[in-house]
Scaffold this motif. Structure first.
Motif, PDB file in Angstrom:
ATOM      1  N   PHE A   8     -16.673  35.563 -11.585  1.00 20.43           N
ATOM      2  CA  PHE A   8     -17.748  36.496 -11.894  1.00 20.43           C
ATOM      3  C   PHE A   8     -18.905  35.763 -12.539  1.00 20.43           C
ATOM      4  N   LEU A   9     -20.126  36.271 -12.309  1.00 20.64           N
ATOM      5  CA  LEU A   9     -21.329  35.767 -12.973  1.00 20.64           C
ATOM      6  C   LEU A   9     -21.670  36.685 -14.130  1.00 20.64           C
ATOM      7  N   ASP A  10     -22.142  36.107 -15.213  1.00 24.01           N
ATOM      8  CA  ASP A  10     -22.558  36.852 -16.395  1.00 24.01           C
ATOM      9  C   ASP A  10     -24.058  36.700 -16.547  1.00 24.01           C
ATOM     10  N   GLY A  11     -24.820  37.787 -16.378  1.00 22.77           N
ATOM     11  CA  GLY A  11     -26.268  37.746 -16.575  1.00 22.77           C
ATOM     12  C   GLY A  11     -27.077  37.393 -15.348  1.00 22.77           C
ATOM     13  N   ALA A  12     -26.458  37.330 -14.193  1.00 16.38           N
ATOM     14  CA  ALA A  12     -27.158  37.044 -12.939  1.00 16.38           C
ATOM     15  C   ALA A  12     -26.354  37.657 -11.796  1.00 16.38           C
ATOM     16  N   ALA A  13     -26.898  37.563 -10.603  1.00 14.60           N
ATOM     17  CA  ALA A  13     -26.189  38.021  -9.408  1.00 14.60           C
ATOM     18  C   ALA A  13     -26.353  36.955  -8.339  1.00 14.60           C
ATOM     19  N   PHE A  14     -25.582  37.072  -7.262  1.00  9.15           N
ATOM     20  CA  PHE A  14     -25.647  36.109  -6.173  1.00  9.15           C
ATOM     21  C   PHE A  14     -25.921  36.857  -4.892  1.00  9.15           C
ATOM     22  N   GLY A  19     -27.925  33.394  -0.082  1.00  9.50           N
ATOM     23  CA  GLY A  19     -27.152  32.277  -0.585  1.00  9.50           C
ATOM     24  C   GLY A  19     -27.682  31.623  -1.849  1.00  9.50           C
ATOM     25  N   HIS A  20     -28.311  32.406  -2.738  1.00  7.81           N
ATOM     26  CA  HIS A  20     -28.800  31.848  -4.000  1.00  7.81           C
ATOM     27  C   HIS A  20     -28.743  32.871  -5.117  1.00  7.81           C
ATOM     28  N   LEU A  21     -29.001  32.402  -6.354  1.00  5.26           N
ATOM     29  CA  LEU A  21     -28.984  33.280  -7.517  1.00  5.26           C
ATOM     30  C   LEU A  21     -30.171  34.225  -7.519  1.00  5.26           C
ATOM     31  N   ILE A  22     -29.935  35.452  -7.966  1.00  2.23           N
ATOM     32  CA  ILE A  22     -30.994  36.453  -8.100  1.00  2.23           C
ATOM     33  C   ILE A  22     -30.785  37.197  -9.418  1.00  2.23           C
ATOM     34  N   GLU A  23     -31.751  38.008  -9.789  1.00  2.00           N
ATOM     35  CA  GLU A  23     -31.630  38.843 -10.984  1.00  2.00           C
ATOM     36  C   GLU A  23     -30.551  39.905 -10.745  1.00  2.00           C
ATOM     37  N   SER A  24     -29.774  40.186 -11.772  1.00  2.00           N
ATOM     38  CA  SER A  24     -28.766  41.236 -11.650  1.00  2.00           C
ATOM     39  C   SER A  24     -29.427  42.604 -11.821  1.00  2.00           C
ATOM     40  N   PRO A  26     -30.130  46.226 -13.452  1.00  2.00           N
ATOM     41  CA  PRO A  26     -30.129  46.636 -14.862  1.00  2.00           C
ATOM     42  C   PRO A  26     -28.782  47.234 -15.275  1.00  2.00           C
ATOM     43  N   LYS A  27     -28.362  46.903 -16.477  1.00  2.00           N
ATOM     44  CA  LYS A  27     -27.120  47.392 -17.088  1.00  2.00           C
ATOM     45  C   LYS A  27     -25.857  46.943 -16.356  1.00  2.00           C
ATOM     46  N   THR A  28     -25.961  45.912 -15.523  1.00  2.00           N
ATOM     47  CA  THR A  28     -24.801  45.337 -14.860  1.00  2.00           C
ATOM     48  C   THR A  28     -24.545  43.974 -15.490  1.00  2.00           C
ATOM     49  N   LEU A  29     -23.484  43.875 -16.277  1.00  2.00           N
ATOM     50  CA  LEU A  29     -23.229  42.631 -16.999  1.00  2.00           C
ATOM     51  C   LEU A  29     -22.544  41.576 -16.148  1.00  2.00           C
ATOM     52  N   PHE A  30     -21.560  41.974 -15.348  1.00  3.61           N
ATOM     53  CA  PHE A  30     -20.788  41.020 -14.566  1.00  3.61           C
ATOM     54  C   PHE A  30     -20.885  41.359 -13.088  1.00  3.61           C
ATOM     55  N   VAL A  31     -21.103  40.324 -12.269  1.00  6.44           N
ATOM     56  CA  VAL A  31     -21.200  40.483 -10.820  1.00  6.44           C
ATOM     57  C   VAL A  31     -20.236  39.480 -10.182  1.00  6.44           C
ATOM     58  N   SER A  32     -19.463  39.924  -9.202  1.00  3.37           N
ATOM     59  CA  SER A  32     -18.498  39.014  -8.575  1.00  3.37           C
ATOM     60  C   SER A  32     -19.204  38.012  -7.664  1.00  3.37           C
ATOM     61  N   LEU A  33     -18.669  36.813  -7.627  1.00  6.11           N
ATOM     62  CA  LEU A  33     -19.165  35.768  -6.734  1.00  6.11           C
ATOM     63  C   LEU A  33     -18.411  35.841  -5.415  1.00  6.11           C
ATOM     64  N   PRO A  34     -19.006  35.358  -4.341  1.00  9.49           N
ATOM     65  CA  PRO A  34     -18.234  35.266  -3.089  1.00  9.49           C
ATOM     66  C   PRO A  34     -17.185  34.164  -3.225  1.00  9.49           C
ATOM     67  N   ILE A  35     -16.348  34.027  -2.236  1.00 10.47           N
ATOM     68  CA  ILE A  35     -15.353  32.956  -2.236  1.00 10.47           C
ATOM     69  C   ILE A  35     -16.086  31.621  -2.215  1.00 10.47           C
ATOM     70  N   LEU A  36     -15.710  30.727  -3.126  1.00  9.99           N
ATOM     71  CA  LEU A  36     -16.346  29.416  -3.218  1.00  9.99           C
ATOM     72  C   LEU A  36     -15.410  28.341  -2.681  1.00  9.99           C
ATOM     73  N   PHE A  37     -15.985  27.366  -1.977  1.00 12.52           N
ATOM     74  CA  PHE A  37     -15.240  26.188  -1.549  1.00 12.52           C
ATOM     75  C   PHE A  37     -15.537  25.094  -2.554  1.00 12.52           C
ATOM     76  N   VAL A  38     -14.545  24.660  -3.300  1.00 12.09           N
ATOM     77  CA  VAL A  38     -14.732  23.709  -4.395  1.00 12.09           C
ATOM     78  C   VAL A  38     -14.116  22.366  -4.019  1.00 12.09           C
ATOM     79  N   THR A  39     -14.908  21.307  -4.185  1.00 14.69           N
ATOM     80  CA  THR A  39     -14.434  19.942  -3.946  1.00 14.69           C
ATOM     81  C   THR A  39     -14.832  19.069  -5.120  1.00 14.69           C
ATOM     82  N   GLY A  40     -14.222  17.929  -5.217  1.00 14.32           N
ATOM     83  CA  GLY A  40     -14.579  16.949  -6.236  1.00 14.32           C
ATOM     84  C   GLY A  40     -15.444  15.866  -5.621  1.00 14.32           C
TER      85      GLY A  40
END
Length: 94
Positions: A8-14, A19-24, A26-40
């Motif tokens: 989840f994102l706190d204070g923003a939306a996706f 495919g980028h960050l946007i303003e959440s 109003p009055k929405t504190l947490f927004v779920s992120l899509p599935i992320l592919f994480v690599t090192g």
């Protein structure tokens, strides 16, 4: 790499369409992120890949925590999220 869901994102939306960050909403504190592919990445390759993937403004390095309390004890990694040219990465930092 690995696919991760349930973050989840706190204070923003996706924007899934753009495919980028946007303003959440109003009055929405947490927004779920899509599935992320994480690599090192090796440190020497990281800067090169950031410029290729995110351009000159770079990504917002979003900290990911194991629990809602944001302390160094529960920090896991940074997720690189794309930003727009109008809203640079430092706009999203708390």
């Amino acid at each position: 790499g690995i696919y991760i869901h349930g973050l989840f994102l706190d204070g923003a939306a996706f924007s899934r369409q753009e495919g980028h960050l946007i303003e959440s909403q109003p009055k929405t504190l947490f927004v779920s992120l899509p599935i992320l592919f994480v690599t090192g990445n090796a440190r020497k390759d990281e800067e090169k890949s950031k410029k290729e993937l995110f351009g000159s403004i770079g990504p917002y390095e979003c900290p990911v925590y194991k629990y809602a309390s944001r302390t160094d004890r529960y920090f896991i990694f940074f997720a690189n999220l794309k930003c727009t040219a109008e809203k640079y990465p430092n706009k999203w930092a708390l």
